[in-house]
Design a protein around this motif. Sequence first.
Motif, PDB file in Angstrom:
ATOM      1  N   GLY A  46      63.903  10.125 -43.723  1.00 54.79           N
ATOM      2  CA  GLY A  46      62.871  10.760 -43.046  1.00 54.79           C
ATOM      3  C   GLY A  46      62.334  11.664 -43.667  1.00 54.79           C
ATOM      4  O   GLY A  46      62.153  11.840 -44.834  1.00 54.79           O
ATOM      5  N   SER A  47      61.964  12.781 -42.777  1.00 59.91           N
ATOM      6  CA  SER A  47      61.337  14.079 -43.539  1.00 59.91           C
ATOM      7  C   SER A  47      62.346  15.056 -44.046  1.00 59.91           C
ATOM      8  O   SER A  47      61.833  16.057 -44.883  1.00 59.91           O
ATOM      9  N   VAL A  48      63.712  14.641 -44.371  1.00 62.48           N
ATOM     10  CA  VAL A  48      64.406  15.735 -44.948  1.00 62.48           C
ATOM     11  C   VAL A  48      64.335  15.480 -46.282  1.00 62.48           C
ATOM     12  O   VAL A  48      64.352  14.379 -46.966  1.00 62.48           O
ATOM     13  N   HIS A  49      64.101  16.625 -47.056  1.00 63.11           N
ATOM     14  CA  HIS A  49      63.989  16.625 -48.665  1.00 63.11           C
ATOM     15  C   HIS A  49      65.454  16.481 -49.225  1.00 63.11           C
ATOM     16  O   HIS A  49      66.115  17.652 -48.990  1.00 63.11           O
ATOM     17  N   ASN A  65      67.219   6.190 -46.639  1.00 65.08           N
ATOM     18  CA  ASN A  65      65.935   6.606 -46.154  1.00 65.08           C
ATOM     19  C   ASN A  65      66.451   7.833 -44.944  1.00 65.08           C
ATOM     20  O   ASN A  65      66.936   7.756 -43.975  1.00 65.08           O
TER      21      ASN A  65
END
Length: 105
Positions: free
Chosen positions: A92-95, A90
């Motif tokens: 977070g917001s990193v693609h 996981n």
Amino acid sequence: MGFHFLDRWTPGYWTYGDAGYFWVPGVWVQPPSVRLLWTPGYWGCAGGVYGWHGGYWGPHIGFYGGVNYGFGYGGEWRGGVFAYNGAVANFGSVHVTNVYVTAPS
């Protein structure tokens, strides 16, 4: 400085400083060579004394905090590209584009 496809996630860890224990967050870094994986450092006890075992880059993920992770804890090399297992990683917001999903056994 943005995310690069060669970047690898190196997890955070607890350490001790003048103000006591604090969390060092994980970061994305490029390995020193292609196909290397990061084995995180960990705190361990030997002979009644706790000590820090530093992390290292290697061809596979080794002993980490009492667990031998063998060849991976969050992904694998697929061809010349590292792919992350979305079932256990996981970020977070990193693609992250190189992702597969396989539940841990």
